[in-house]
Design an enzyme around this catalytic site. Structure first.
Site, PDB file in Angstrom:
ATOM      1  N   ASN A   1     -62.884 -54.272  98.574  1.00 61.52           N
ATOM      2  CA  ASN A   1     -64.329 -54.412  98.799  1.00 61.52           C
ATOM      3  C   ASN A   1     -64.572 -55.242 100.055  1.00 61.52           C
ATOM      4  OD1 ASN A   1     -64.548 -57.323  98.026  1.00 61.52           O
ATOM      5  ND2 ASN A   1     -63.756 -56.493  96.104  1.00 61.52           N
TER       6      ASN A   1
ATOM      7  N   ASP B   1     -62.711 -54.483  89.643  1.00 63.02           N
ATOM      8  CA  ASP B   1     -62.826 -54.332  88.191  1.00 63.02           C
ATOM      9  C   ASP B   1     -61.761 -53.386  87.637  1.00 63.02           C
ATOM     10  OD1 ASP B   1     -64.983 -56.056  87.768  1.00 63.02           O
ATOM     11  OD2 ASP B   1     -66.388 -54.564  88.541  1.00 63.02           O
TER      12      ASP B   1
ATOM     13  N   LYS C   1     -45.825 -42.642 100.033  1.00 58.86           N
ATOM     14  CA  LYS C   1     -47.156 -42.302 100.537  1.00 58.86           C
ATOM     15  C   LYS C   1     -47.566 -40.927 100.004  1.00 58.86           C
ATOM     16  CE  LYS C   1     -49.712 -41.496 104.733  1.00 58.86           C
ATOM     17  NZ  LYS C   1     -49.597 -41.043 106.113  1.00 58.86           N
TER      18      LYS C   1
ATOM     19  N   ASP D   1     -60.422 -59.782  83.081  1.00 51.54           N
ATOM     20  CA  ASP D   1     -61.506 -60.570  83.669  1.00 51.54           C
ATOM     21  C   ASP D   1     -61.059 -62.042  83.762  1.00 51.54           C
ATOM     22  OD1 ASP D   1     -64.802 -60.106  83.967  1.00 51.54           O
ATOM     23  OD2 ASP D   1     -64.087 -62.169  83.800  1.00 51.54           O
ATOM     24  N   ILE D   2     -60.940 -62.514  85.001  1.00 51.44           N
ATOM     25  CA  ILE D   2     -60.363 -63.846  85.235  1.00 51.44           C
ATOM     26  C   ILE D   2     -61.276 -64.948  84.712  1.00 51.44           C
ATOM     27  CG2 ILE D   2     -59.555 -65.443  87.023  1.00 51.44           C
ATOM     28  CD1 ILE D   2     -59.044 -62.838  88.757  1.00 51.44           C
ATOM     29  N   VAL D   3     -62.542 -64.901  85.126  1.00 46.80           N
ATOM     30  CA  VAL D   3     -63.452 -66.014  84.786  1.00 46.80           C
ATOM     31  C   VAL D   3     -63.680 -66.092  83.270  1.00 46.80           C
ATOM     32  CG1 VAL D   3     -65.711 -64.867  85.106  1.00 46.80           C
ATOM     33  CG2 VAL D   3     -65.453 -67.274  85.688  1.00 46.80           C
TER      34      VAL D   3
ATOM     35  N   PHE E   1     -69.986 -66.051  89.691  1.00 45.85           N
ATOM     36  CA  PHE E   1     -70.958 -65.474  90.613  1.00 45.85           C
ATOM     37  C   PHE E   1     -71.401 -64.142  90.018  1.00 45.85           C
ATOM     38  CE2 PHE E   1     -71.498 -67.381  94.901  1.00 45.85           C
ATOM     39  CZ  PHE E   1     -70.814 -68.557  94.674  1.00 45.85           C
TER      40      PHE E   1
ATOM     41  N   LYS F   1     -69.772 -63.673  79.451  1.00 46.83           N
ATOM     42  CA  LYS F   1     -68.522 -64.302  79.910  1.00 46.83           C
ATOM     43  C   LYS F   1     -68.416 -65.765  79.465  1.00 46.83           C
ATOM     44  CE  LYS F   1     -68.079 -61.161  83.856  1.00 46.83           C
ATOM     45  NZ  LYS F   1     -67.144 -60.851  84.936  1.00 46.83           N
TER      46      LYS F   1
HETATM   47  O1  PMT Z   1     -66.738 -63.396 100.434  1.00 46.19           O
HETATM   48  P1  PMT Z   1     -68.057 -63.285 101.132  1.00 46.19           P
HETATM   49  O2  PMT Z   1     -68.058 -62.221 102.199  1.00 46.19           O
HETATM   50  O3  PMT Z   1     -68.559 -64.604 101.625  1.00 46.19           O
HETATM   51  O4  PMT Z   1     -69.133 -62.776 100.055  1.00 46.19           O
HETATM   52  C1  PMT Z   1     -69.499 -63.585  98.986  1.00 46.19           C
HETATM   53  C2  PMT Z   1     -69.613 -62.777  97.670  1.00 46.19           C
HETATM   54  C3  PMT Z   1     -70.741 -61.772  97.793  1.00 46.19           C
HETATM   55  C4  PMT Z   1     -68.307 -62.044  97.381  1.00 46.19           C
HETATM   56  C5  PMT Z   1     -69.900 -63.822  96.557  1.00 46.19           C
HETATM   57  O5  PMT Z   1     -71.084 -64.505  96.843  1.00 46.19           O
HETATM   58  C6  PMT Z   1     -70.002 -63.146  95.189  1.00 46.19           C
HETATM   59  O6  PMT Z   1     -71.020 -62.649  94.770  1.00 46.19           O
HETATM   60  N1  PMT Z   1     -68.861 -63.122  94.442  1.00 46.19           N
HETATM   61  C7  PMT Z   1     -68.721 -62.442  93.171  1.00 46.19           C
HETATM   62  C8  PMT Z   1     -68.473 -60.984  93.407  1.00 46.19           C
HETATM   63  C9  PMT Z   1     -68.293 -60.195  92.123  1.00 46.19           C
HETATM   64  O7  PMT Z   1     -67.272 -59.625  91.926  1.00 46.19           O
HETATM   65  O8  PMT Z   1     -69.305 -60.281  91.308  1.00 46.19           O
HETATM   66  P2  PMT Z   1     -69.354 -59.532  89.847  1.00 46.19           P
HETATM   67  O9  PMT Z   1     -70.768 -59.603  89.460  1.00 46.19           O
HETATM   68  O10 PMT Z   1     -68.707 -58.205  89.935  1.00 46.19           O
HETATM   69  O11 PMT Z   1     -68.463 -60.439  88.919  1.00 46.19           O
HETATM   70  C10 PMT Z   1     -68.997 -61.487  88.111  1.00 46.19           C
HETATM   71  C11 PMT Z   1     -68.067 -62.671  88.050  1.00 46.19           C
HETATM   72  O12 PMT Z   1     -66.868 -62.291  87.369  1.00 46.19           O
HETATM   73  C12 PMT Z   1     -67.650 -63.201  89.395  1.00 46.19           C
HETATM   74  O13 PMT Z   1     -67.612 -64.594  89.298  1.00 46.19           O
HETATM   75  C13 PMT Z   1     -66.249 -62.635  89.591  1.00 46.19           C
HETATM   76  O14 PMT Z   1     -65.427 -63.486  90.406  1.00 46.19           O
HETATM   77  C14 PMT Z   1     -65.755 -62.615  88.168  1.00 46.19           C
HETATM   78  N2  PMT Z   1     -64.730 -61.592  87.875  1.00 46.19           N
HETATM   79  C15 PMT Z   1     -65.004 -60.278  87.985  1.00 46.19           C
HETATM   80  C16 PMT Z   1     -64.057 -59.338  87.651  1.00 46.19           C
HETATM   81  C17 PMT Z   1     -62.790 -59.779  87.215  1.00 46.19           C
HETATM   82  N3  PMT Z   1     -61.832 -58.923  86.887  1.00 46.19           N
HETATM   83  N4  PMT Z   1     -62.545 -61.089  87.120  1.00 46.19           N
HETATM   84  C18 PMT Z   1     -63.487 -61.999  87.438  1.00 46.19           C
HETATM   85  O15 PMT Z   1     -63.231 -63.210  87.353  1.00 46.19           O
END
Ligand code: PMT
Length: 402
Positions: free
Chosen positions: A210, A279, A289, A306-308, A323, A345
């Site tokens: 991404n 995800d 390849k 999901d890490i968080v 985030f 979460k």
């Molecule tokens: O890196 P930059 O260019 O500065 O951009 C910043 C940003 C847009 C990446 C940042 O501000 C941001 O929004 N980060 C979270 C991006 C994201 O994956 O959001 P989400 O809504 O899909 O995920 C929700 C939360 O779960 C996030 O805290 C994410 O880190 C966490 N997650 C998601 C999937 C996963 N498998 N494990 C996770 O921990």
């Protein structure tokens, strides 16, 4: 609480019998959380060996101005930039006079001339020398230039005299040095932050990823370190320089980030998930390849852990901040989706941003966020990511203390 956490102290040692206490000064500064480097005048090395100071500080000791090898390793200008504060203990009458005259005749005086950081001196000399009008005049001139004067103390002196001129105790030097800084709001805390994108391999040359640049997460790591935290940054592949005073661990895939994050988060105080973690990942990763043949191709994906959520589910759970990357036109709006993530979460705080706006969110220098907590939310309008990171750290530190 370590009051000099993440601070870099350059300890200058000049010639005087009190130099034997400089070894103890190194220890006390380190106990307060500082990293210490030592620069010694020739006179200083007559009273205590550079080897002793090196062993205690854990860093090479700097003694020579005109030494090509030492200059190549860390020159006097670099040292002057490195130091958050310069503390000269003991400061001899001769060195004080040098400072007043702005001399650059040896390494230590040159560093003092070049530095823009606060300078503190702990005078140590015979009581007659201290009382001498020249010394008193010099001290007043240094005070007038905002040099901090630590002591001296009064009492029995090495020469048998009694009076003012003894160097103050190492504990007091460390405490007065710490007083020059505001205590970091996250001093004594361990903070773990994820940042950047992940890459999910399809074959040896292709991957799913991404647009995350890591800027938001790196800014948060810098702000946390600045606030005194022991900071660990777990970063996906980005082209940013690793922040200073931060332990940066590089990972590639979501599963690598998961393993590293869980190992580091165990026992930490605060976890911030700013990474844009993929995800899903391909079920099959081709060893070779994949050749272009058919007009269409299908890649079957499987969910990544999901890490968080996993961090928030730890038995000894840190304060956990996620985030939420949302698009403005998502049904229900930013807050609705952020609140959903907060609850699903089991997070303490969610920082939501609208990633459909190209001037904020992914790969931009600015961001605008909605900070969503159990009770209520707060909008922070568009601002540079570094400034935003500091504001978020202040807010989170207040919540942690509360
Ligand atoms: O890196 P930059 O260019 O500065 O951009 C910043 C940003 C847009 C990446 C940042 O501000 C941001 O929004 N980060 C979270 C991006 C994201 O994956 O959001 P989400 O809504 O899909 O995920 C929700 C939360 O779960 C996030 O805290 C994410 O880190 C966490 N997650 C998601 C999937 C996963 N498998 N494990 C996770 O921990």
């Amino acid at each position: 609480m370590p009051s000099l956490a993440n601070k870099r102290v350059l300890l200058g040692v000049t010639g005087g019998i009190a130099a034997y206490k400089s070894a103890e000064v190194v220890r006390r500064l380190q106990d307060s959380g500082a990293t210490v480097r030592v620069a010694m005048t020739k006179g200083g090395t007559e009273f205590i060996t550079p080897l002793t100071m090196q062993a205690l500080s854990g860093n090479p000791v700097h003694t020579e101005l005109l030494d090509t090898e030492a200059e190549a390793a860390m020159g006097h200008i670099e040292l002057s930039r490195w130091a958050d504060v310069i503390v000269i203990a003991p400061a001899s009458a001769d060195f004080i006079a040098k400072l007043v005259n702005g001399e650059g005749s040896d390494l230590l005086s040159t560093i003092c001339l070049a530095s823009r950081s606060p300078l503190a001196i702990a005078p140590a000399m015979n009581q007659g020398m201290w009382r001498n009008a020249s010394t008193q005049h010099n001290i007043e001139r240094l005070r007038g230039r905002s040099v901090h004067i630590f002591g001296p103390a009064e009492g029995e002196q090495a020469c048998g005299d009694v009076g003012p001129g003894r160097m103050i105790e190492p504990d007091d030097i460390a405490e007065l040095t710490a007083d020059l800084f505001e205590t970091g709001s996250l001093a004594g805390k361990k903070v773990v932050i994820t940042a950047g994108p992940t890459r999910e391999a399809i074959d040896p040359v292709r991957y799913i990823s991404n647009h995350s640049s890591g800027k938001m997460g790196y800014a948060l790591a810098e702000a946390a370190a600045e606030a005194g935290a022991e900071t660990v940054l777990i970063s996906g592949p980005v082209s940013l320089k690793a922040p200073e005073r931060v332990k940066t661990l590089s990972v590639t895939s979501a599963r690598e980030m998961y393993d590293t994050a869980l190992a580091e988060a165990n026992g930490c105080d605060l976890f911030i998930a700013s990474a844009a973690v993929a995800d899903y990942r391909p079920i099959q990763v081709s060893e070779k390849k994949i050749k272009k043949s058919a007009d269409t191709m299908t890649i079957e994906l499987v969910k990544n852990p999901d890490i968080v959520s996993a961090v928030a589910a730890l038995q000894k759970r840190p304060f956990t901040v996620g985030f939420a990357a949302e698009t403005a036109n998502a049904e229900g709006g930013l807050e609705h989706h952020a609140r959903g993530k907060l609850e699903r979460k089991n997070l303490d705080l969610v920082i939501a941003n609208d990633v459909s706006d190209r001037t904020i969110g992914f790969n931009s220098n600015d961001n605008a966020v909605l900070v969503v907590e159990g009770q209520g939310s707060e909008a922070i309008p568009k601002i540079n990511k570094s400034i935003l990171a500091r504001q978020l750290v202040v807010k989170i530190a207040n919540m942690l203390q509360g």
